[in-house]
Design a protein around this motif. Structure first.
Motif, PDB file in Angstrom:
ATOM      1  N   GLU A 120     -50.885  35.871  76.101  1.00 11.30           N
ATOM      2  CA  GLU A 120     -51.264  35.582  74.720  1.00 11.30           C
ATOM      3  C   GLU A 120     -50.034  35.488  73.826  1.00 11.30           C
ATOM      4  OE1 GLU A 120     -54.034  38.558  73.563  1.00 11.30           O
ATOM      5  OE2 GLU A 120     -55.740  37.571  74.532  1.00 11.30           O
ATOM      6  N   GLU A 121     -49.074  36.378  74.058  1.00 14.58           N
ATOM      7  CA  GLU A 121     -47.876  36.396  73.227  1.00 14.58           C
ATOM      8  C   GLU A 121     -47.049  35.135  73.398  1.00 14.58           C
ATOM      9  OE1 GLU A 121     -43.865  39.162  72.485  1.00 14.58           O
ATOM     10  OE2 GLU A 121     -45.280  39.641  74.093  1.00 14.58           O
ATOM     11  N   THR A 122     -46.834  34.707  74.640  1.00 19.22           N
ATOM     12  CA  THR A 122     -45.961  33.549  74.861  1.00 19.22           C
ATOM     13  C   THR A 122     -46.661  32.233  74.539  1.00 19.22           C
ATOM     14  OG1 THR A 122     -46.578  33.405  77.218  1.00 19.22           O
ATOM     15  CG2 THR A 122     -44.682  34.792  76.647  1.00 19.22           C
ATOM     16  N   VAL A 123     -47.938  32.109  74.903  1.00 16.20           N
ATOM     17  CA  VAL A 123     -48.652  30.857  74.659  1.00 16.20           C
ATOM     18  C   VAL A 123     -48.791  30.599  73.160  1.00 16.20           C
ATOM     19  CG1 VAL A 123     -50.868  29.665  74.939  1.00 16.20           C
ATOM     20  CG2 VAL A 123     -49.867  30.910  76.863  1.00 16.20           C
ATOM     21  N   SER A 124     -49.000  31.654  72.376  1.00 17.04           N
ATOM     22  CA  SER A 124     -49.188  31.474  70.939  1.00 17.04           C
ATOM     23  C   SER A 124     -47.952  30.922  70.253  1.00 17.04           C
ATOM     24  CB  SER A 124     -49.585  32.805  70.289  1.00 17.04           C
ATOM     25  OG  SER A 124     -48.549  33.777  70.438  1.00 17.04           O
ATOM     26  N   ARG A 125     -46.790  30.985  70.906  1.00 17.33           N
ATOM     27  CA  ARG A 125     -45.547  30.473  70.314  1.00 17.33           C
ATOM     28  C   ARG A 125     -45.340  28.981  70.583  1.00 17.33           C
ATOM     29  NH1 ARG A 125     -42.362  34.995  73.155  1.00 17.33           N
ATOM     30  NH2 ARG A 125     -42.583  36.818  71.801  1.00 17.33           N
ATOM     31  N   ILE A 126     -46.128  28.396  71.459  1.00 23.45           N
ATOM     32  CA  ILE A 126     -45.896  27.021  71.897  1.00 23.45           C
ATOM     33  C   ILE A 126     -46.368  26.027  70.838  1.00 23.45           C
ATOM     34  CG2 ILE A 126     -46.488  25.303  73.652  1.00 23.45           C
ATOM     35  CD1 ILE A 126     -46.842  27.658  75.622  1.00 23.45           C
ATOM     36  N   ASP A 127     -45.514  25.041  70.532  1.00 24.78           N
ATOM     37  CA  ASP A 127     -45.896  23.971  69.617  1.00 24.78           C
ATOM     38  C   ASP A 127     -45.499  22.629  70.216  1.00 24.78           C
ATOM     39  OD1 ASP A 127     -43.143  23.730  69.226  1.00 24.78           O
ATOM     40  OD2 ASP A 127     -43.167  24.777  67.296  1.00 24.78           O
ATOM     41  N   SER A 128     -45.840  21.560  69.524  1.00 25.52           N
ATOM     42  CA  SER A 128     -45.607  20.223  70.066  1.00 25.52           C
ATOM     43  C   SER A 128     -44.127  19.934  70.256  1.00 25.52           C
ATOM     44  CB  SER A 128     -46.234  19.172  69.151  1.00 25.52           C
ATOM     45  OG  SER A 128     -45.684  19.242  67.849  1.00 25.52           O
ATOM     46  N   ALA A 129     -43.274  20.431  69.371  1.00 23.18           N
ATOM     47  CA  ALA A 129     -41.834  20.188  69.504  1.00 23.18           C
ATOM     48  C   ALA A 129     -41.298  20.824  70.778  1.00 23.18           C
ATOM     49  CB  ALA A 129     -41.097  20.733  68.284  1.00 23.18           C
ATOM     50  N   ALA A 130     -41.759  22.041  71.084  1.00 30.00           N
ATOM     51  CA  ALA A 130     -41.305  22.724  72.293  1.00 30.00           C
ATOM     52  C   ALA A 130     -41.805  22.008  73.546  1.00 30.00           C
ATOM     53  CB  ALA A 130     -41.784  24.177  72.280  1.00 30.00           C
ATOM     54  N   VAL A 131     -43.040  21.517  73.504  1.00 30.88           N
ATOM     55  CA  VAL A 131     -43.593  20.793  74.647  1.00 30.88           C
ATOM     56  C   VAL A 131     -42.812  19.508  74.899  1.00 30.88           C
ATOM     57  CG1 VAL A 131     -45.614  19.553  75.513  1.00 30.88           C
ATOM     58  CG2 VAL A 131     -45.899  21.764  74.398  1.00 30.88           C
ATOM     59  N   ARG A 132     -42.519  18.774  73.838  1.00 34.59           N
ATOM     60  CA  ARG A 132     -41.759  17.533  73.985  1.00 34.59           C
ATOM     61  C   ARG A 132     -40.360  17.819  74.535  1.00 34.59           C
ATOM     62  NH1 ARG A 132     -42.185  12.526  73.039  1.00 34.59           N
ATOM     63  NH2 ARG A 132     -44.212  12.791  72.025  1.00 34.59           N
ATOM     64  N   ALA A 133     -39.718  18.868  74.041  1.00 31.74           N
ATOM     65  CA  ALA A 133     -38.375  19.210  74.518  1.00 31.74           C
ATOM     66  C   ALA A 133     -38.400  19.566  76.003  1.00 31.74           C
ATOM     67  CB  ALA A 133     -37.811  20.372  73.705  1.00 31.74           C
ATOM     68  N   PHE A 134     -39.422  20.304  76.431  1.00 30.44           N
ATOM     69  CA  PHE A 134     -39.538  20.664  77.844  1.00 30.44           C
ATOM     70  C   PHE A 134     -39.756  19.425  78.689  1.00 30.44           C
ATOM     71  CE2 PHE A 134     -41.953  22.215  81.557  1.00 30.44           C
ATOM     72  CZ  PHE A 134     -41.053  23.168  82.028  1.00 30.44           C
ATOM     73  N   PHE A 135     -40.617  18.528  78.212  1.00 30.47           N
ATOM     74  CA  PHE A 135     -40.889  17.281  78.925  1.00 30.47           C
ATOM     75  C   PHE A 135     -39.613  16.451  79.059  1.00 30.47           C
ATOM     76  CE2 PHE A 135     -41.796  12.741  78.737  1.00 30.47           C
ATOM     77  CZ  PHE A 135     -42.689  12.576  79.780  1.00 30.47           C
ATOM     78  N   GLU A 136     -38.918  16.245  77.974  1.00 35.12           N
ATOM     79  CA  GLU A 136     -37.727  15.396  77.992  1.00 35.12           C
ATOM     80  C   GLU A 136     -36.606  15.993  78.830  1.00 35.12           C
ATOM     81  OE1 GLU A 136     -36.871  14.871  73.877  1.00 35.12           O
ATOM     82  OE2 GLU A 136     -38.403  13.309  73.594  1.00 35.12           O
ATOM     83  N   THR A 137     -36.579  17.289  78.960  1.00 33.99           N
ATOM     84  CA  THR A 137     -35.533  17.948  79.746  1.00 33.99           C
ATOM     85  C   THR A 137     -35.803  17.883  81.241  1.00 33.99           C
ATOM     86  OG1 THR A 137     -35.100  19.485  77.930  1.00 33.99           O
ATOM     87  CG2 THR A 137     -34.302  20.127  80.104  1.00 33.99           C
ATOM     88  N   HIS A 138     -37.067  17.906  81.645  1.00 32.46           N
ATOM     89  CA  HIS A 138     -37.367  18.105  83.064  1.00 32.46           C
ATOM     90  C   HIS A 138     -38.140  16.982  83.749  1.00 32.46           C
ATOM     91  CE1 HIS A 138     -35.870  22.203  82.888  1.00 32.46           C
ATOM     92  NE2 HIS A 138     -36.566  22.375  81.794  1.00 32.46           N
ATOM     93  N   VAL A 139     -38.806  16.120  83.001  1.00 33.74           N
ATOM     94  CA  VAL A 139     -39.659  15.106  83.640  1.00 33.74           C
ATOM     95  C   VAL A 139     -38.938  13.767  83.650  1.00 33.74           C
ATOM     96  CG1 VAL A 139     -41.861  13.918  83.568  1.00 33.74           C
ATOM     97  CG2 VAL A 139     -41.734  16.335  82.933  1.00 33.74           C
TER      98      VAL A 139
END
Length: 455
Positions: free
Chosen positions: A179-198
């Motif tokens: 709950e603690e870690t998931v609640s911190r996730i936003d679209s900017a973080a998701v995009r950054a993770f995608f662009e770094t690894h996919v």
């Protein structure tokens, strides 16, 4: 009375797990294709090099949110439009994240393969990751967590991983975050993770089905071949340590009428030469209704509906090093938790002292090897197994080799592998149940220090 003649068995045909054809597209994407005549529903597995240990600190679960968001709209289509196009293709598209990386799974009639692959390529080239969609997926994930914690089996698994692995390792924490870690996730973080690894250069596509009349090279060039990205190196697995000191952890559930049992340790994985014998012996121990554990705990004592022993590969490095979770799981009624564990340990000690029988070994070989052609009747089953091999850095002919090794493994070899996999003094036992009723009987068994935690 005249009867029709009894049918006679036909001549057995040789069977081997299908061998894929391997190639690489111009953008670096590795492709494994496997022609399966008659399979008009094509299965596609995409393995993306975005492992959980690459998640940013404090954002456990971001790989799961990213995987779920891939089908929630692109730069050309909204989430609803994307879903409608998939439906018009008669296709299903799913994605999930696990320790080795993210898997995207597509099933589609072969006549609609070009269109469906085009949609997948669109999702990989330009996912939308809109604020509203990511927020919705985060809320959905947060809603799931309490239900998982209420499930005794899921709660036990979480505690076992926490016990086996150091807190500093990603593998010790829930795959889909807290709950603690998931609640911190936003679209900017998701995009950054995608662009770094996919990126295509570190991804693999597995395509299985009846490809008669399909110019797959042209289809791939027009779809996944248009996906671009840099040529960074593949991620490397983190060295993993574990602690399998014999001990018991009770997750207290006051008033529980059953105790969920999960016993485990880390051992040899598919890269180890002992794996085939270990699979065979583990099946004899707890792989089916006729196994030793079921025969004693279910049939003779009536403690449980079933107990299973298993081996599950967790992480594999490019150099052939890897680990597997070796475990025993089941549920028993609360008053018989102590007796059931005592009998379970007796089964393990008897196995070490007396070994398996040739009859047990023969039944296991027949059940594991003899029914393999039925297990792989669908394209999806073949594609999933080939994708597992890719994730675990195994050769393309691994599954075919494994079945040959299973057929050749002897009784003594299977016994030794299983005794080594489940040493009675090196097992971590997690019990989810009523501590007030089960703690003292379990302590009396002497199978390790007993600790009680809140449920």
């Amino acid at each position: 009375m005249e009867f029709h003649p009894q049918p006679t068995a036909g001549e057995a045909k040789p069977w081997a797990f299908p061998a894929p054809e391997r190639g690489t597209l111009g953008n670096g994407l590795t492709v494994l294709r496997c022609h399966r005549p008659g399979q008009q529903v094509v299965a596609v597995e995409l393995i993306l090099d975005a492992p959980l240990n690459a998640e940013p600190e404090g954002l456990d679960g971001i790989a799961t949110i990213m995987a779920r968001a891939l089908s929630e709209g692109t730069d050309k289509r909204s989430a609803e439009e994307f879903a409608a196009e998939l439906e018009r293709c008669g296709a299903t598209l799913e994605a999930h994240a696990d320790h080795p990386g993210v898997r995207v799974s597509l099933e589609v009639p072969v006549s609609r393969l070009p269109k469906a692959l085009g949609l997948v390529a669109e999702a990989l080239r330009a996912p939308a990751f809109l604020d509203g969609e990511i927020e919705r997926l985060v809320r959905n994930r947060l809603d799931e967590i309490p239900h998982e914690m209420a499930n005794p089996s899921r709660r036990g698994a979480k505690e076992l991983y926490k016990e086996l692995f150091p807190a500093t390792l990603r593998i010790s924490r829930p795959r889909q975050g807290t709950e603690e870690t998931v609640s911190r996730i936003d679209s900017a973080a998701v995009r950054a993770f995608f662009e770094t690894h996919v990126r295509p250069a570190t991804a693999t596509a597995v395509i299985v089905g009846d490809l008669t009349g399909v110019d797959l090279d042209a289809v791939l060039a027009e779809t996944l071949g248009d996906w671009t990205g840099d040529t960074a190196e593949r991620s490397t697995a983190t060295a993993v340590s574990s602690d399998d000191t014999g001990r018991v952890v009770i997750v207290d559930r006051p008033g529980a009428v059953q105790t969920a049992i999960l016993i485990g340790r880390v051992g040899a994985d598919r890269h180890d030469r002992v794996w085939a014998a270990q699979v065979l012996g583990t099946y004899c121990l707890g792989g089916t209704l006729t196994s030793r554990l079921d025969r004693v705990l279910r049939e003779e004592k009536g403690y449980t509906y079933g107990v299973r022993a298993f081996g599950h590969s967790l992480l594999s490095g490019p150099d052939g090093d890897g680990i597997a979770l070796l475990g025993i799981s089941g549920s028993v009624d609360t008053p018989n938790t102590g007796p059931a564990l005592e009998d379970l340990w007796t089964v393990l000690r008897t196995l070490a002292a007396e070994g398996l029988t040739d009859a047990e070994r023969d039944v296991a070989v027949q059940n594991l090897v003899g029914v393999a052609p039925l297990k792989y009747e669908t394209a999806a089953a073949v594609a999933a197994t080939l994708a597992d091999q890719v994730e675990q850095n195994l050769p393309d002919d691994y599954q075919a080799t494994l079945y040959r090794m299973l057929a050749e493994a002897g009784t003594v070899e299977a016994t030794a592998a299983t005794v080594s996999a489940f040493p009675v003094d090196r097992l971590v036992t997690v019990l989810v149940g009523d501590a007030s009723q089960i703690a003292e009987p379990v302590r009396a068994l002497g199978i390790g220090e007993v600790t009680v935690v809140t449920g």
